[in-house]
Structures are given as C-alpha cells and as structure tokens.
Design an enzyme around this catalytic site. Structure first.
Site, PDB file in Angstrom:
ATOM      1  CG  HIS A 288      -2.202  -0.988   0.139  1.00 28.94           C
ATOM      2  ND1 HIS A 288      -1.049  -1.729   0.011  1.00 28.94           N
ATOM      3  CD2 HIS A 288      -2.427  -0.445  -1.077  1.00 28.94           C
ATOM      4  CE1 HIS A 288      -0.615  -1.636  -1.237  1.00 28.94           C
ATOM      5  NE2 HIS A 288      -1.428  -0.851  -1.914  1.00 28.94           N
ATOM      6  CG  ASP A 300       1.376  -0.384  -4.675  1.00 26.06           C
ATOM      7  OD1 ASP A 300       0.491  -0.124  -3.846  1.00 26.06           O
ATOM      8  OD2 ASP A 300       1.264  -1.284  -5.525  1.00 26.06           O
ATOM      9  CD  GLU A 334      -4.396  -3.003  -2.874  1.00 22.67           C
ATOM     10  OE1 GLU A 334      -5.072  -2.707  -3.851  1.00 22.67           O
ATOM     11  OE2 GLU A 334      -3.212  -3.405  -2.979  1.00 22.67           O
ATOM     12  CD  GLU A 335      -0.288  -4.553  -3.812  1.00 26.10           C
ATOM     13  OE1 GLU A 335      -0.974  -4.977  -4.759  1.00 26.10           O
ATOM     14  OE2 GLU A 335       0.289  -3.444  -3.819  1.00 26.10           O
ATOM     15  CG  ASP A 362      -3.216   1.597  -3.689  1.00 25.34           C
ATOM     16  OD1 ASP A 362      -1.969   1.622  -3.685  1.00 25.34           O
ATOM     17  OD2 ASP A 362      -3.869   0.555  -3.839  1.00 25.34           O
TER      18      ASP A 362
HETATM   19 ZN    ZN Z   1      -1.307  -0.413  -3.919  1.00 22.34          ZN
END
Ligand code: ZN
Ligand code: NAG
Ligand code: NAG
Ligand code: NAG
Ligand code: NAG
Ligand code: NAG
Length: 477
Positions: A288, A300, A334-335, A362
C-alpha cells in the site's frame, strides 16, 4: 488447453494425502511432471536472484525507496503528499517500460490531526507524548481538563463503570500480540464513552518502546458519543498506573485539533507485465502506497510498494514475460480500512475468476524467510515446491494461515489463493505507525532479496502450465 488442465487438476487431486484437522499437510505427492516443471525454473530463478542481489539491480530497491520517501515523506489518506506520490509511481512504472500503467479512482477518507497535546496537571506537571488516533474527533479549543481513571482491561473498566463518568479513561493493557491488543486502540474510545468517559488515552500497541507513541485506526460504534482519543507511550501509561496505585488524583489537560473533512478522490496504482498466452489471467503483487502521517512510511509500506515495483521492473529488465499477466497494485488508503482495496474489489468483480494468485507485503521487508500462504492444500504443495527454488537466498520456509494479507484478505479470505511475504519481522511493531518509521528501518541487502523473491514467485506462478489450483481438493481416508 482446457482439457489438459482438467486432467492435470484431477491428477493433482489424488496427490494430497491426509489433510489433517489442524490443516497441516502431512505429505505432498504432486504429479512428477509438475514437480519437474517447477524445478526446471531453477536457472531462471537463479538469474533473477543474481541480478537482484549481485547484478545490475543490486541496491536499486533501497535507493529508489530512499529517493521516494525523501521526496514525499509520509502519505496519509486524503493528503496532497499521497496524490503526488501516486503520480510519481505512475510515471516511474511507465518509465520502467511496464504495461497498462494507470491509476484507478476511489474515494478515500480525509482525516487531519492538527496540533495536539496532553499535559498531566496533577499530581505534578508533565507533558505526555501522544498521537491522536485516526477518525478521532478533536477537543474544544480550550481542551478537556479531567480526572483520570486508569484500567488494565475492558473488564476492569466495566467493573469500575461507576467511577468513569466525566473522566479521561486511560487503558494500560498488557501487550499480548498485535492482533489481540489492538482491540484497545480500535474500540477503547467507544467503550470509554459508553460508561461516561470524556476522552480516552490508550497505551501504544507495541512490545517495545523508547517513549514512542504509535498511532492507528479506531472507529466509533453507532449511538455512542464520539470522544477524543489518542495513544500515549508505554512509559507514560505505566507512570499513570503507578500514580493511581499510589493513591494520587491525576488530572490531564488534553487538546486535540483532529477533524474529518469530506472524502477526496485518490487512486490505486496499477502496472503490469502482460501475459504472453493468457493475458486475462492475473497474478497480483502488491503493497500500500499510503501511510500514517508520522515518520516517512518507509517500512509501512514503502518497502512493500518498492519490492512490488522492483519485481516487475526486474522481470522487464530480464525480458522475462510469463504466460499470464503479473500485475502490481499499490493500494491507496489501506490505513483507513483497506479503502483502496475494497474499491478495487468492487470495480474488478467481474475479473475475480481470473485472479490466479495474490501477493502482498505489508508486515515488513526485513531479511526474507519465505512465504505465508492461504489457499487450498494442493496449492500449498505447489508453493512448497516453488519455495525450494529460493534456496540461494535461504527463503524456503512456508507456513499456512486461513487468510493472509491486509489488503488482499478481501480475496484470500474468500477462497482465492495468495501469500504474504514472510520476513524476520520481530521488530516490525517497534516502528509501526510511529515517527521512527523512516528509511533507517530498511536494509538494502534484504530489499534486494525480497525483490528477487517477489519476482521469482510471481513469475513461476504466472508461467506454470496449469492455473494455480483454488480448491483444497481434499481426499479423505
Ligand atoms: Zn501497512
Ligand atoms: C548466479 O550466481 C552464482 C554465484 O555467483 C553462480 O554460481 C551461478 O552460476 C549464477 N547463475 C546465473 C544463472 O547467473
Ligand atoms: C558477484 O558478481 C561478480 C561478477 O559480477 C562475481 O565475481 C562474484 O562472484 C559474485 N558474487 C556472488 C556472491 O555471487
Ligand atoms: C442507533 O439508534 C437508532 C435510533 O435510536 C436505532 O434505530 C439503531 O438501531 C441504533 N443502532 C445501534 C447499533 O444500536
Ligand atoms: C469487466 O467489466 C469492465 C467494465 O464493464 C469491462 O471493461 C471488462 O472488459 C470486464 N472484464 C471482464 C474480464 O469481463
Ligand atoms: C536460513 O534461514 C533460517 C531461518 O529460516 C536460519 O535459521 C538459518 O540460520 C539461515 N541460514 C543461513 C545460512 O543464513
């Protein structure tokens, strides 16, 4: 072609013995032809690995990731940074000679943090390190000044419900695992509001802390007052617990400017190596592109994005064109709850039958150990054979889960096979969603290995003579 596939599939079905109750396969007996076919990819995989770890691609994944995070920094959903980063990855993927490069629009949340502070006023003055949680409301401009109730669990909160009214509820839950402990971040505000709390502060979800606050998503349940909520550090949660246990009255002044603005349009980024024989059939590699608004989102999930870009760029560079299409997708938002992936799933519903295998990175791009697989038993036997090809980078380990991934779970949780990258990621949650998620959490040699692994596995699955089997094709004794 089709008939050949059916025959091979039937033969494979006979190959799986003893799919025991705990879903561990005691023995794989795949048709010899298939085992030999997979083994025949060894020179190709060796070439991919050599090029990535000791050839023209050495260091590229790290250097490109470094340039990217230095240029854009963090990339929260709704931000201009994220859209600029998306434009950049579209240009970069085109420049790498990839096929069908484009963005696909999806509406995403736009939450902004604003300034925030938490100051302990009694029994002494101390500034607490905090990070507001995604979707949190803010406080009034003058802040919320209230007494504190520290609890170690939801059970303790419910037992002390009578004492919670008008207080700031502090959760000092033990860290058990991310999966278990994250419930406090996700639902802490709702639980506190239900018993009359005016704000909640949650011990960061991490096994290790250097006074580091960790942000993340939370959501308010319906019909509960939305109260401001933030994570504090493990050290400060411990301090507040001790002060309460010592009999002090604790007061905190909490100020948060957090607010949610209207949704904005973002994009999932798509790039492909188009298949030479069955281009409609797709193997997906992904990560992501959004991040939290602290640190640089290098781990991340910059690492996941760059090994997915790197895998395709490397295959293109080696002129390796598989029978089926390999598609990289850089998911947006995504978060905030897999927003990009859900949009993608909806927009590509009619294509789902053609999704052969989905991969996602991820949970860190540290030194690779292998793959975590979700799918049928026969597929697991195939994945184990493919993993053997990764011996030159010592990444031959495989393990199974009911579903894998964050974004790809939409598919892997529904019977479509897939895998997550498995790495030596025991420090992942040290950096996760913190200001420490910078390039320093990444390592060039590991990234080269991960790019090689990603490219190799995607290539072999996309090029096999059979479609990767979906069903578990269980045979009973
Ligand atoms: Zn992530
Ligand atoms: C890859 O590198 C190894 C070690 O240097 C070497 O033995 C092997 O021949 C190389 N293989 C290919 C296909 O380049
Ligand atoms: C790396 O490549 C060089 C030549 O390009 C070769 O001499 C060397 O043995 C290789 N090292 C490894 C570990 O494969
Ligand atoms: C919230 O309240 C409304 C109106 O009182 C009700 O219809 C709805 O079922 C409630 N939702 C939940 C989750 O309790
Ligand atoms: C899916 O639907 C889109 C839009 O209607 C269409 O362009 C595409 O060709 C369809 N794909 C498949 C595999 O049917
Ligand atoms: C290979 O990886 C395993 C863990 O998967 C590790 O225990 C072992 O030390 C590694 N071997 C080498 C040579 O790095």
């Amino acid at each position: 072609m089709l008939i050949r596939q059916i025959i091979v599939t039937l033969v494979i079905a006979l190959g799986v013995l003893c799919d025991t109750a705990d879903n561990k396969i005691e023995e794989c007996i795949l048709p010899e032809d298939l085992v030999n076919e997979i083994a025949s990819y060894a020179p190709t995989v060796q070439k991919i690995i050599n090029t990535s770890i000791n050839g023209s691609f050495k260091g590229i994944t790290y250097n490109e990731l470094a340039y990217f995070v230095d240029k854009f920094g963090n990339r929260i959903s709704g931000s201009q940074n994220l859209e600029d980063a998306i434009d950049f990855m579209i240009k970069k993927s085109s420049a790498s000679g990839l096929d069908n490069v484009h963005g696909e629009e999806v509406k995403v949340p736009h939450w902004i943090r604003g300034s925030e502070s938490a100051t302990m006023i009694e029994p002494r003055t101390k500034s607490l390190t905090l990070l507001g949680l995604g979707n949190s409301v803010g406080t009034p401009p003058e802040g919320i000044l209230a007494e504190v109730l520290v609890v170690k669990s939801f059970d303790e909160l419910n037992a002390k419900a009578g004492q919670a009214k008008g207080k700031i509820v502090v959760y000092n839950q033990d860290y058990i695992s991310y999966g278990q402990s994250v419930a406090y971040r996700g639902q802490g505000a709702t639980a506190a509001a239900k018993v009359g709390g005016v704000a909640s502060l949650i011990r960061s979800i991490t096994p290790f802390s250097l006074n580091t606050p960790h942000t993340g998503m939370q959501s308010y349940k319906d019909n509960v007052t939305k109260i401001p909520t933030a994570c504090i550090t493990v050290e400060d949660a411990h301090l507040l617990q001790r002060l309460q246990d010592e009999g002090y009255t604790i007061k905190i002044l909490l100020k948060m400017e957090a607010q949610t603005l209207p949704d904005v349009t973002s994009r999932n980024v798509v790039a492909e190596i188009e298949g030479s024989k069955q281009p409609e059939k797709v193997v997906i590699v992904s990560g992501h592109i959004d991040s939290w608004d602290v640190g640089d989102g290098a781990m991340d999930d910059g690492g996941g994005v760059f090994i997915s870009w790197g895998a395709l760029a490397l295959l293109k560079n080696l002129n390796l064109k598989p029978k089926r299409t390999i598609r990289s997708v850089f998911w947006t938002a995504e978060e905030f709850g897999y927003v990009g992936a859900f949009g993608y799933a909806q927009q590509h519903q009619n294509e789902t039958d053609n999704f052969v295998f989905l991969m996602e990175s991820d949970i860190g791009t540290f030194n690779p150990v292998g793959l975590e697989y979700a799918g049928g038993a026969t597929g697991y036997c195939i994945v184990q054979e493919i993993a053997k090809l990764l011996a030159p980078i010592n990444a031959t380990k495989t393990r199974q889960s009911p579903s894998v991934g964050s974004d790809i779970e939409i598919w892997t949780g529904n019977g479509i096979p897939g895998a997550s990258l498995d790495t030596e990621n025991d420090k992942y949650f040290w950096y996760h969603h913190t200001p420490a998620d910078t390039l320093d959490a990444e390592d060039s040699v590991s990234l080269d290995k991960n790019t090689a692994l990603w490219a190799s596995v995607a290539y072999v699955i996309a090029d096999l003579s059979i479609d990767f089997p979906r069903d578990s094709l269980k045979t009973k004794h």
